[in-house]
Design a protein around this motif. Structure first.
Motif, short mmCIF file in Angstrom:
data_model
loop_
_atom_site.label_atom_id
_atom_site.label_comp_id
_atom_site.label_asym_id
_atom_site.label_seq_id
_atom_site.Cartn_x
_atom_site.Cartn_y
_atom_site.Cartn_z
N MET A 310 48.12 123.78 -44.20
CA MET A 310 47.32 123.32 -45.34
C MET A 310 47.78 121.95 -45.78
O MET A 310 48.81 121.45 -45.33
N MET A 311 47.03 121.32 -46.66
CA MET A 311 47.39 119.98 -47.12
C MET A 311 46.94 119.76 -48.54
O MET A 311 45.88 120.25 -48.97
N ASP A 312 47.75 119.01 -49.32
CA ASP A 312 47.29 118.46 -50.59
C ASP A 312 47.78 117.01 -50.69
O ASP A 312 48.41 116.50 -49.75
N SER A 313 47.46 116.34 -51.78
CA SER A 313 47.85 114.96 -52.08
C SER A 313 46.89 113.96 -51.44
O SER A 313 46.79 113.89 -50.21
N GLY A 314 46.18 113.23 -52.27
CA GLY A 314 45.25 112.19 -51.82
C GLY A 314 43.83 112.65 -51.64
O GLY A 314 42.95 111.84 -51.34
N ILE A 315 43.56 113.95 -51.84
CA ILE A 315 42.20 114.47 -51.64
C ILE A 315 41.43 114.33 -52.94
O ILE A 315 41.78 114.94 -53.95
N ARG A 316 40.37 113.54 -52.92
CA ARG A 316 39.61 113.24 -54.14
C ARG A 316 38.13 113.62 -54.04
O ARG A 316 37.41 113.48 -55.04
N SER A 317 37.66 114.05 -52.87
CA SER A 317 36.23 114.28 -52.70
C SER A 317 36.00 115.30 -51.60
O SER A 317 36.92 115.66 -50.84
N GLY A 318 34.74 115.74 -51.46
CA GLY A 318 34.37 116.60 -50.35
C GLY A 318 34.55 115.91 -49.02
O GLY A 318 34.89 116.54 -48.01
N GLU A 319 34.34 114.61 -48.98
CA GLU A 319 34.58 113.84 -47.76
C GLU A 319 36.05 113.91 -47.36
O GLU A 319 36.39 114.03 -46.18
N ASP A 320 36.94 113.82 -48.36
CA ASP A 320 38.37 113.90 -48.07
C ASP A 320 38.76 115.29 -47.58
O ASP A 320 39.62 115.43 -46.71
N VAL A 321 38.15 116.32 -48.17
CA VAL A 321 38.38 117.68 -47.67
C VAL A 321 37.99 117.76 -46.20
O VAL A 321 38.74 118.30 -45.36
N ALA A 322 36.84 117.20 -45.86
CA ALA A 322 36.37 117.20 -44.47
C ALA A 322 37.35 116.45 -43.57
O ALA A 322 37.64 116.90 -42.44
N GLY A 335 44.97 118.64 -56.82
CA GLY A 335 45.62 118.74 -58.11
C GLY A 335 44.98 117.86 -59.16
O GLY A 335 44.45 118.33 -60.16
N ARG A 336 44.98 116.55 -58.93
CA ARG A 336 44.46 115.62 -59.94
C ARG A 336 42.95 115.76 -60.14
O ARG A 336 42.47 115.71 -61.27
N THR A 337 42.20 115.92 -59.06
CA THR A 337 40.74 115.90 -59.18
C THR A 337 40.21 116.96 -60.15
O THR A 337 39.42 116.65 -61.05
#
Length: 382
Positions: A310-322, A335-337
């Motif tokens: 799994m991953m966190d940090s830097g993910i701000r959008s659905g595009e980033d999730v993809a 976290g932040r979003t």
């Protein structure tokens, strides 16, 4: 569940602007800031946006499903809420709001040891369907008490934290008096007075506290002594000797958060852990470290399939999730979003943010003809 999506805020950037207007400066800095010069915070975001996806435009395509199986449970989307400390400082009752929104959207919510709602309250909100993230206590007795409380409350997935061996150097928090012990400056008081919605909400909710830890904190401590108590209570650096007894005691899923190199990943597999979250604590601990997408791409070839990745940090959008899923992640956390969502829109902020992320991710999946979450890696442009 009724859909809540506010078209005035279709991106995290819109939520950030709204949140910044509603929050005192010291609270916004705590949410948005990193350590030292915030190089790695910016790198997290920049590097994940370099990931490119390959579409297929010809041929039959039946549509996309975001349903994702993780540890025997099927979630409605491949993302969850990462553990965040002191949520109630940033927006009153935000911990409870996000737990409720996550439960309504059938995605995992991870409660931090230093969250502002306790284990039992989050269990009630989520009907026992939550994860708990443990800051490792210095004493085994306290460790076992926290593990027993989490298990008795229904938690089946425990997250142990590897990436906070020491307190970070965060200039904004130091200047704002949010280091331990915290201090209230005239500037902070002025900021509260000029943000009445936050202030009155805080007054109604009560001062934020480390609710899970309250039974173990001696009564009557002033802020200086509370800070000293918390410093002595937790031992940040994980070792094999610390992890092994937790693995023996915890009968549910055991996940380690903060793994970024193959040596630590090998040890996690050796110790029988069920999952690892590639993370750098949102760029809040090591400014000269790698962005999280980089070690994820390096670890995936050797460890995907051996352990849930799994991953966190830097993910701000659905595009980033993809992008993270295409790079090898089985699941992602933000976290932040979600916090920006609550700080911008209050009680409805979590619902809005999760709807927004799902809409964005759905568009990407349909655009590139990705039918299932596990198909994302075949769309990665390497």
């Amino acid at each position: 569940m009724k859909e809540y999506f506010n078209s005035e805020y279709p991106s995290v950037d819109h939520l950030i602007k709204k949140a910044k207007k509603r929050m005192p400066g010291f609270a916004y800095d705590y949410l948005s800031g990193g350590c030292f010069s915030e190089v790695n915070l910016d790198r997290n975001i920049a590097d994940i946006r370099k990931v490119q996806l390959k579409p297929w435009y010809l041929g039959d395509y039946a549509g996309a499903s975001q349903k994702t199986e993780l540890f025997g449970k099927t979630y409605d989307a491949p993302f969850g809420v990462a553990p965040v400390g002191l949520q109630g400082l940033m927006w009153p009752k935000s911990c409870e709001y996000l737990a409720q929104s996550a439960a309504d959207h059938n995605i995992p919510f991870v409660l931090s040891t230093v969250g502002t709602a306790d284990i039992e309250k989050i269990s009630k909100i989520t009907d026992g369907d939550f994860w708990f993230q443990l800051y490792h206590p210095a004493e085994d007795e306290l460790r076992d008490k926290l593990l027993d409380r989490a298990w008795d409350a229904g938690c089946k997935t425990l997250v142990i934290l590897a990436d906070t061996p020491t307190f970070a150097y965060r200039p904004k928090e130091i200047r704002n008096g949010l280091s331990i012990p915290p201090r209230m400056t005239l500037r902070n008081i002025f900021q509260m007075c000029t943000h009445p919605t936050w202030s009155f909400s805080q007054l109604f909710a009560g001062a934020p506290e480390f609710e899970t830890m309250k039974p173990y904190i001696p009564k009557g401590l002033n802020m200086k002594h509370l800070g000293m108590f918390m410093n002595k209570t937790f031992s940040g650096r994980l070792t094999e000797a610390k992890i092994a007894p937790i693995r023996d005691k915890w009968k549910g899923n055991l996940v380690i958060k903060g793994v970024v190199n193959p040596e630590d990943a090998e040890l996690a597999v050796k110790l029988g852990l069920d999952g690892m979250i590639v993370s750098n604590h949102g760029g809040r601990q090591l400014d000269r470290g790698q962005s999280t997408i980089t070690p994820l791409q390096q670890l995936a070839p050797d460890f995907k399939g051996k352990i849930k990745l799994m991953m966190d940090s830097g993910i701000r959008s659905g595009e980033d999730v993809a992008a993270a899923l295409a790079s090898g992640a089985d699941f992602t956390f933000l976290g932040r979003t979600p916090m920006y969502g609550v700080c911008a829109l209050g009680q409805h902020g979590g619902h809005h943010t999760f709807e927004m992320l799902k809409k964005q991710l759905q568009q990407v999946m349909e655009q590139i003809a990705c039918a299932k979450v596990e198909d994302f890696p075949r769309h990665l442009v390497s």
